[in-house]
Design an enzyme around this catalytic site. Structure first.
Site, PDB file in Angstrom:
ATOM      1  N   GLU A   1       8.016  -1.021  11.398  1.00  0.00           N
ATOM      2  CA  GLU A   1       6.832  -1.900  11.321  1.00  0.00           C
ATOM      3  C   GLU A   1       7.236  -3.267  10.768  1.00  0.00           C
ATOM      4  OE1 GLU A   1       5.020  -2.895   8.471  1.00  0.00           O
ATOM      5  OE2 GLU A   1       5.849  -1.693   6.857  1.00  0.00           O
TER       6      GLU A   1
ATOM      7  N   GLY B   1     -12.160  -7.303   4.127  1.00  0.00           N
ATOM      8  CA  GLY B   1     -10.911  -7.977   3.802  1.00  0.00           C
ATOM      9  C   GLY B   1     -10.568  -8.975   4.889  1.00  0.00           C
TER      10      GLY B   1
ATOM     11  N   CYS C   1       0.822  -1.209   0.000  1.00  0.00           N
ATOM     12  CA  CYS C   1       0.000   0.000   0.000  1.00  0.00           C
ATOM     13  C   CYS C   1       0.857   1.260   0.000  1.00  0.00           C
ATOM     14  CB  CYS C   1      -0.939   0.007   1.198  1.00  0.00           C
ATOM     15  SG  CYS C   1      -0.114   0.002   2.794  1.00  0.00           S
TER      16      CYS C   1
ATOM     17  N   GLY D   1      -6.879  -9.995   5.022  1.00  0.00           N
ATOM     18  CA  GLY D   1      -5.429 -10.093   4.928  1.00  0.00           C
ATOM     19  C   GLY D   1      -4.746  -9.653   6.211  1.00  0.00           C
ATOM     20  N   GLU D   2      -3.433  -9.459   6.114  1.00  0.00           N
ATOM     21  CA  GLU D   2      -2.633  -9.181   7.308  1.00  0.00           C
ATOM     22  C   GLU D   2      -3.046  -7.885   7.991  1.00  0.00           C
ATOM     23  OE1 GLU D   2       2.054  -9.419   8.607  1.00  0.00           O
ATOM     24  OE2 GLU D   2       1.554  -8.970   6.520  1.00  0.00           O
TER      25      GLU D   2
ATOM     26  N   GLN E   1       6.276  -8.910   3.472  1.00  0.00           N
ATOM     27  CA  GLN E   1       5.931  -8.501   2.110  1.00  0.00           C
ATOM     28  C   GLN E   1       7.127  -8.642   1.171  1.00  0.00           C
ATOM     29  OE1 GLN E   1       4.561  -4.656   3.349  1.00  0.00           O
ATOM     30  NE2 GLN E   1       2.409  -5.242   3.305  1.00  0.00           N
TER      31      GLN E   1
END
Length: 426
Positions: free
Chosen positions: A106, A181, A50, A183-184, A112
């Site tokens: 983070e 959603g 993102c 996802g993570e 990712q």
């Protein structure tokens, strides 16, 4: 080939440009194969999140990479950065460690990066160069996060959004929250929300089974994505983070939900790139929309507090970049020797097999040995002889000086390598 990284991120480009450059779902492997198909590119990997889209490639030059990316998303050139060789290595190390993230340190970015490596590997676009780089990246990121506190008590975009929701709704525990959603990012949001308690947690996802799994873990209710519009009016707070290419929540849907709620305010967090919620929703009265770019201001305090740990991690990265580049240079110095040895070994094996066949066919051993000796000498000396002949014609003193060091005059040898006959194999 040169190692290049080309990309844009939350520091160089706003969210509307980042979403144009994003590769989500099935688009990622197709893009990888298209990138690798360029004649100037021998290896490629794509990192798309993102907050960033980055191309990692072994390529002859960067212009072809820029052209390729702008074919996918025009008018990006003013927002792109590029690095090569050592600086490209440093950039990837920093990205994987979380030093280049919106939320400093983070942890999601390392996963990712690993996903980007795995996809490239699965689709055959990695070679030994990029594969070695990514493997070293994982090791460096792990060490930096272990030896420093850069990853201690990490603050994610999801946790920042939840904190904002808690600040905005004094009684979030009396509110209904809708997660879109599975996802993570949504998993993290669900975790933080369940820790703080909410009255009702709805989880909508295209694959219902994934929503059901998440709902069972956090005491929520799972919905198919097709029921999203019907339940939107129930939500006081919405968090959305999917890989959809088009918005899932439209202005018209939110307007209808607000009417059904009798204008009771809604708080919406769009944590996706490309965006899941139409930007014009933010223009509606009683609808308060935050994107990932809006959250950057909220995490700046966290960034300042983690600066000391980040400086320690930067020092580790500086050392590891120097060591990695030194290893690459050492390998590059060894490469000609390996090629020379491989050439000698393959030539020997080929001619020896030919000689054995001649002996098997009954040819006299003395004749076979003489032919083998001549063929081996000529085959091994032909490349340096041709190169030295060209060097003499072009007055290349560097090569002729190197030849004198490689072939010093000794009793019983010709005075110069130029005097070897350039005979063909018999």
């Amino acid at each position: 080939m040169t190692l290049w990284v080309l990309g844009l991120n939350h520091q160089t480009a706003p969210v509307d440009l980042r979403e144009r450059a994003a590769f989500a779902g099935d688009a990622l492997p197709r893009a990888l194969e298209s990138l690798r198909a360029l004649p100037q590119v021998s290896e490629a990997a794509l990192l798309s999140t993102c907050n960033r889209t980055e191309l990692y490639a072994m390529a002859e030059e960067a212009h072809s990479l820029v052209t390729w990316l702008e074919t996918h998303a025009p008018a990006l050139s003013g927002y792109l950065y590029q690095h090569q060789e050592a600086e490209a290595v440093r950039h990837l190390f920093r990205v994987a460690t979380g030093l280049d993230s919106m939320v400093l340190g983070e942890p999601q970015i390392l996963g990712q990066v690993k996903d980007a490596w795995a996809v490239a590997r699965a689709h055959g676009t990695l070679g030994s160069g990029l594969d070695r780089l990514f493997q070293q990246t994982f090791s460096v990121a792990k060490r930096a996060r272990t030896d420093t506190r850069v990853g201690a008590n990490p603050v994610s975009v999801a946790s920042t959004a939840v904190r904002l929701a808690q600040d905005s709704f004094a009684r979030l525990n009396e509110s209904t929250v809708l997660l879109i959603g599975a996802g993570e990012t949504i998993e993290l949001a669900a975790k933080h929300l369940s820790e703080g308690r909410v009255r009702r947690l709805l989880i909508a996802n295209r694959t219902l089974a994934h929503a059901q799994t998440l709902a069972s873990q956090h005491g929520g209710f799972a919905l198919p994505l097709t029921d999203l519009e019907r339940h939107l009016a129930e939500a006081d707070v919405v968090f959305s983070a999917t890989a959809a290419r088009e918005p899932l929540v439209t202005r018209a849907q939110v307007e209808q939900a607000l009417r059904a709620r009798k204008r009771k305010p809604m708080l919406l967090f769009d944590l996706a790139v490309p965006r899941d919620i139409e930007a014009s929703v933010g223009e509606l009265s009683d609808a308060y929309l935050y994107t990932v770019d809006d959250l950057e201001r909220a995490v700046e305090d966290n960034r300042r507090g983690r600066r000391e740990a980040a400086d320690q991690a930067e020092a580790i990265i500086d050392l590891q970049v120097a060591r990695y580049v030194e290893t690459l240079q050492a390998n590059a110095r060894q490469a000609p020797l390996k090629r020379l040895r491989a050439f000698g070994d393959s030539t020997r094996d080929e001619l020896l097999a030919k000689a054995r066949q001649q002996l098997h066919n009954g040819k006299p051993a003395d004749e076979v040995l003489e032919q083998l000796a001549h063929a081996l000498t000529n085959r091994l000396l032909h490349p340096p002889t041709a190169a030295l002949r060209d060097a003499a014609l072009n007055n290349d003193l560097e090569l002729t000086t190197a030849a004198d060091r490689l072939f010093p005059e000794k009793p019983g040898l010709p005075t110069s390598p130029h005097s070897y006959p350039d005979r063909e194999d018999r």
